[in-house]
Design a protein around this motif. Structure first.
Motif, PDB file in Angstrom:
ATOM      1  N   PHE A 190     -39.907  -8.845 -12.509  1.00 52.11           N
ATOM      2  CA  PHE A 190     -41.411  -8.108 -12.249  1.00 52.11           C
ATOM      3  C   PHE A 190     -40.877  -6.812 -11.445  1.00 52.11           C
ATOM      4  N   ARG A 191     -39.728  -7.290 -10.429  1.00 48.55           N
ATOM      5  CA  ARG A 191     -39.251  -5.825  -9.662  1.00 48.55           C
ATOM      6  C   ARG A 191     -38.693  -4.906 -10.351  1.00 48.55           C
ATOM      7  N   GLY A 192     -37.713  -5.569 -11.452  1.00 50.57           N
ATOM      8  CA  GLY A 192     -37.331  -4.579 -12.336  1.00 50.57           C
ATOM      9  C   GLY A 192     -38.247  -3.683 -13.206  1.00 50.57           C
ATOM     10  N   ALA A 193     -39.299  -4.512 -13.574  1.00 48.51           N
ATOM     11  CA  ALA A 193     -40.251  -3.829 -14.226  1.00 48.51           C
ATOM     12  C   ALA A 193     -40.950  -2.573 -13.448  1.00 48.51           C
ATOM     13  N   VAL A 194     -41.184  -3.039 -12.477  1.00 47.47           N
ATOM     14  CA  VAL A 194     -41.982  -2.046 -11.618  1.00 47.47           C
ATOM     15  C   VAL A 194     -41.109  -0.801 -11.121  1.00 47.47           C
ATOM     16  N   GLU A 195     -39.850  -0.955 -10.693  1.00 45.70           N
ATOM     17  CA  GLU A 195     -38.875  -0.016 -10.571  1.00 45.70           C
ATOM     18  C   GLU A 195     -38.722   0.899 -11.941  1.00 45.70           C
ATOM     19  N   ALA A 196     -38.714   0.315 -12.967  1.00 45.53           N
ATOM     20  CA  ALA A 196     -38.470   1.239 -14.432  1.00 45.53           C
ATOM     21  C   ALA A 196     -39.686   1.808 -14.461  1.00 45.53           C
ATOM     22  N   GLU A 197     -40.986   1.513 -14.328  1.00 40.87           N
ATOM     23  CA  GLU A 197     -42.182   2.274 -14.457  1.00 40.87           C
ATOM     24  C   GLU A 197     -42.302   3.366 -13.398  1.00 40.87           C
ATOM     25  N   LEU A 198     -41.872   3.269 -12.232  1.00 39.62           N
ATOM     26  CA  LEU A 198     -42.250   4.127 -11.284  1.00 39.62           C
ATOM     27  C   LEU A 198     -42.353   5.852 -11.738  1.00 39.62           C
ATOM     28  N   PRO A 199     -40.887   5.905 -12.292  1.00 41.26           N
ATOM     29  CA  PRO A 199     -40.767   7.502 -12.521  1.00 41.26           C
ATOM     30  C   PRO A 199     -41.475   8.055 -13.518  1.00 41.26           C
ATOM     31  N   THR A 200     -42.258   7.041 -14.509  1.00 36.99           N
ATOM     32  CA  THR A 200     -43.107   7.499 -15.504  1.00 36.99           C
ATOM     33  C   THR A 200     -44.296   7.860 -15.007  1.00 36.99           C
ATOM     34  N   PHE A 201     -44.827   7.854 -13.711  1.00 36.70           N
ATOM     35  CA  PHE A 201     -45.968   8.605 -13.337  1.00 36.70           C
ATOM     36  C   PHE A 201     -45.566  10.040 -12.709  1.00 36.70           C
ATOM     37  N   ALA A 202     -44.577  10.679 -13.211  1.00 33.11           N
ATOM     38  CA  ALA A 202     -44.423  12.153 -12.663  1.00 33.11           C
ATOM     39  C   ALA A 202     -45.441  12.940 -13.473  1.00 33.11           C
ATOM     40  N   PRO A 203     -45.938  13.978 -12.787  1.00 38.22           N
ATOM     41  CA  PRO A 203     -45.416  14.694 -11.305  1.00 38.22           C
ATOM     42  C   PRO A 203     -45.551  13.907 -10.076  1.00 38.22           C
ATOM     43  N   MET A 248     -45.061  11.056  -7.183  1.00 41.20           N
ATOM     44  CA  MET A 248     -43.787  10.471  -6.667  1.00 41.20           C
ATOM     45  C   MET A 248     -44.385   9.064  -6.269  1.00 41.20           C
ATOM     46  N   LEU A 249     -43.896   8.065  -6.852  1.00 41.25           N
ATOM     47  CA  LEU A 249     -44.315   6.617  -6.663  1.00 41.25           C
ATOM     48  C   LEU A 249     -43.120   5.968  -5.998  1.00 41.25           C
ATOM     49  N   ARG A 250     -43.330   5.332  -4.810  1.00 37.34           N
ATOM     50  CA  ARG A 250     -42.348   4.425  -4.380  1.00 37.34           C
ATOM     51  C   ARG A 250     -42.988   2.965  -3.847  1.00 37.34           C
ATOM     52  N   ALA A 251     -42.112   1.820  -4.146  1.00 38.19           N
ATOM     53  CA  ALA A 251     -42.646   0.560  -3.970  1.00 38.19           C
ATOM     54  C   ALA A 251     -41.785  -0.162  -2.945  1.00 38.19           C
ATOM     55  N   ARG A 252     -42.461  -0.993  -2.237  1.00 33.11           N
ATOM     56  CA  ARG A 252     -42.058  -1.888  -1.271  1.00 33.11           C
ATOM     57  C   ARG A 252     -42.123  -3.248  -1.752  1.00 33.11           C
ATOM     58  N   PHE A 253     -41.031  -4.201  -1.673  1.00 28.87           N
ATOM     59  CA  PHE A 253     -41.458  -5.410  -2.226  1.00 28.87           C
ATOM     60  C   PHE A 253     -41.298  -6.474  -1.078  1.00 28.87           C
ATOM     61  N   HIS A 254     -42.304  -7.498  -1.250  1.00 28.09           N
ATOM     62  CA  HIS A 254     -42.362  -8.491  -0.060  1.00 28.09           C
ATOM     63  C   HIS A 254     -42.466  -9.739  -0.976  1.00 28.09           C
ATOM     64  N   LEU A 255     -41.492 -10.299  -1.293  1.00 31.45           N
ATOM     65  CA  LEU A 255     -41.500 -11.541  -2.049  1.00 31.45           C
ATOM     66  C   LEU A 255     -40.602 -12.716  -1.468  1.00 31.45           C
ATOM     67  N   LEU A 296     -50.214  -0.198 -11.744  1.00 30.76           N
ATOM     68  CA  LEU A 296     -49.681   0.912 -10.910  1.00 30.76           C
ATOM     69  C   LEU A 296     -51.052   1.799 -11.447  1.00 30.76           C
ATOM     70  N   ARG A 297     -51.191   2.036 -12.701  1.00 30.16           N
ATOM     71  CA  ARG A 297     -52.244   3.013 -13.108  1.00 30.16           C
ATOM     72  C   ARG A 297     -53.569   2.547 -12.437  1.00 30.16           C
ATOM     73  N   MET A 298     -53.762   1.273 -12.433  1.00 24.27           N
ATOM     74  CA  MET A 298     -55.072   0.913 -11.728  1.00 24.27           C
ATOM     75  C   MET A 298     -55.063   1.434 -10.672  1.00 24.27           C
ATOM     76  N   ILE A 299     -54.159   1.116  -9.699  1.00 27.71           N
ATOM     77  CA  ILE A 299     -54.190   1.519  -8.014  1.00 27.71           C
ATOM     78  C   ILE A 299     -54.416   3.087  -8.294  1.00 27.71           C
ATOM     79  N   LEU A 300     -53.954   3.867  -9.083  1.00 27.80           N
ATOM     80  CA  LEU A 300     -53.970   5.473  -9.153  1.00 27.80           C
ATOM     81  C   LEU A 300     -55.494   5.615  -9.420  1.00 27.80           C
ATOM     82  N   GLN A 301     -56.209   4.745 -10.462  1.00 31.37           N
ATOM     83  CA  GLN A 301     -57.280   4.964 -10.829  1.00 31.37           C
ATOM     84  C   GLN A 301     -58.513   4.611  -9.777  1.00 31.37           C
ATOM     85  N   ALA A 302     -58.133   3.773  -8.908  1.00 33.07           N
ATOM     86  CA  ALA A 302     -59.031   3.339  -7.625  1.00 33.07           C
ATOM     87  C   ALA A 302     -59.090   4.389  -6.675  1.00 33.07           C
ATOM     88  N   ARG A 303     -57.641   5.050  -6.548  1.00 31.26           N
ATOM     89  CA  ARG A 303     -57.841   6.149  -5.805  1.00 31.26           C
ATOM     90  C   ARG A 303     -58.293   7.545  -6.055  1.00 31.26           C
TER      91      ARG A 303
END
Length: 338
Positions: free
Chosen positions: A76-89, A91-98, A308-315
Motif C-alpha cells: 500500500f505504501r508503494g501504491a500511495v507513493e505512486a499516486e502522489l504525483p498524479t494530484f499535480a499541480p 504537491m502531496l507528501r505522505a508520512r507513514f506510521h506502520l 487521497l482524493r477524498m481527503i482533498l474533497q473533505a478539505r
C-alpha cells in the motif's frame, strides 16, 4: 436562481450560443437531449478547471496510519507513493506510521501524536477509543478516511475498500463450487484464518462467508489473533490441523498464507481449495506455484487514489463525488495482473 457559472462562460466552454445555454439552464422546452448533455459536460469541465486552480501551488501532508502485516503495508505504501504525483499541480507528501501487532492503544497514541497533518488514511480496529481519537482529529480540522476496515461510529469522512461482506460471500460461493466439483465433500471442514477479530472488515468477511455456506454441509473452523504474522499463524494453523483432521480447505481473511501452506505441508496434509485476499508478493508466488487457488483482490493504486482524493474533497480542494465500494477481482494462476 443564478448558476455558479455565467452563461457566457458555459457557452464558451461548450461552443453553443448563449441563448441555447440559457434555455438549458432554465429548463425551457425545445432543446434536444444531446444539447443538454453538451451543456452539462461543459459545466463538469469548468468544475474540473476550477478544482485545478484551487490546487495550484497548494501543499498537503497526508498521514497513513496502519496496523497490518508488513507485506501489505509495503504494497500500500508503494501504491500511495505512486499516486502522489498524479494530484499535480498540488504537491502531496505522505508520512507513514506502520506496525504489525499491538494493542488498540498504540493506534490511539499514534493518532494523538500527529502534528501538521492535512488528512489521515487509517486502518485500525473498530474500537470506541479509536472512534474517539478519529472524532478528535476531525473536530480539530483533520479529515480521516478509513481503509479496508471501517470505524463507522465515528466522524470519519468516508471508507475506502471492498464490500467485505460481499467478499466473504464470494469466497463461500467459490469454495462450495470447487469442493462440490471434486471428491465427496461430506465431513469436510474449512479453516478460516483471521489476523485479529477486532478488525471490522475481517469480521464482515467471516460473517458473509459463514452465512453463504450455511446448509452446504461444510463445517467452518476459525483461528485468530495471529496479526497475520507468519510464525504465529503457522503455530495456530498447525494446532487446528492436528485437532481437526477433517480440514481440507482454507479461507484466509487475515493473511499469513505462506505459513498456512507450510503447516499443511509439515503434516503431509492436502489442501483442496485455498482462497486468500490481496495480491501481495507472497500471494503472487503462491498462486504461480499452485499453492493457493484464488485471490480476492482490489487495485491498491485505485484505493490510494480514491483515499487521497477524498481527503482533498473533505478539505474543499476538490468537488465532492459519490463513493462506491471498490470492486473485488477474482485472480487465479491464469490471470495474474502485471
Amino acid at each position: 436562481m443564478g448558476h455558479r457559472y455565467k452563461v457566457r462562460e458555459i457557452a464558451q466552454q461548450s461552443g453553443l450560443s448563449e441563448a441555447t445555454v440559457d434555455r438549458v439552464l432554465n429548463n425551457r422546452p425545445g432543446v434536444r437531449e444531446n444539447t443538454r448533455a453538451e451543456v452539462q459536460q461543459a459545466i463538469a469541465d469548468l468544475d474540473k478547471q476550477r478544482a485545478q486552480l484551487r490546487l495550484n501551488g497548494r501543499r498537503y501532508l497526508i498521514d497513513v496510519v496502519m496496523q497490518t502485516p508488513q507485506r501489505f503495508s509495503d504494497a500500500f505504501r508503494g501504491a500511495v507513493e505512486a499516486e502522489l504525483p498524479t494530484f499535480a499541480p498540488a504537491m502531496l507528501r505522505a508520512r507513514f506510521h506502520l506496525w504489525e501487532s499491538g494493542a488498540t492503544a498504540a493506534t490511539v497514541e499514534q493518532l494523538a501524536r500527529l502534528r501538521g497533518s492535512h488528512g489521515v488514511i487509517l486502518k485500525a480496529a473498530d474500537d470506541l477509543a479509536v472512534a474517539e481519537a478519529i472524532d478528535g482529529l476531525v473536530e480539530a480540522g483533520t479529515p480521516v478516511v478509513t481503509y479496508t476496515t471501517d470505524v463507522p461510529n465515528s466522524l470519519r469522512y468516508g471508507y475506502v475498500g471492498i464490500d467485505n461482506h460481499g467478499a466473504g460471500v464470494t469466497a463461500a460461493y467459490l469454495m462450495h463450487q470447487w469442493l462440490s466439483a471434486g471428491a465427496a465433500s461430506a465431513n469436510i471442514a474449512v479453516l478460516i484464518t483471521l489476523s485479529r477479530n477486532v478488525f471490522r472488515g475481517e469480521g464482515e468477511r467471516e460473517v458473509g462467508f459463514r452465512s453463504a455456506l450455511r446448509g452446504a454441509g461444510l463445517d467452518v473452523i476459525d483461528v485468530t489473533d495471529s496479526d497475520g504474522i507468519d510464525a504465529t499463524n503457522e503455530r495456530l494453523v498447525l494446532d487446528a490441523l492436528r485437532r481437526h483432521p477433517e480440514i481440507e480447505a482454507v479461507y484466509s481473511v487475515g493473511g499469513g498464507n505462506a505459513a498456512t501452506v507450510a503447516a499443511f505441508e509439515k503434516l503431509g496434509r492436502a489442501c483442496r481449495v485455498f482462497i486468500a485476499h490481496d495480491l501481495d508478493a507472497d500471494n503472487r508466488r503462491l498462486l504461480r506455484d499452485g499453492r493457493i487457488s484464488a485471490v480476492l483482490h482490489n487495485d491498491l493504486r485505485a484505493d490510494a487514489r480514491l483515499a487521497l482524493r477524498m481527503i482533498l474533497q473533505a478539505r474543499g480542494a476538490l468537488p465532492a463525488e459519490p463513493v462506491r465500494p471498490v470492486p473485488v477481482q477474482i485472480v487465479t494462476p491464469y490471470n495474474i495482473p502485471g
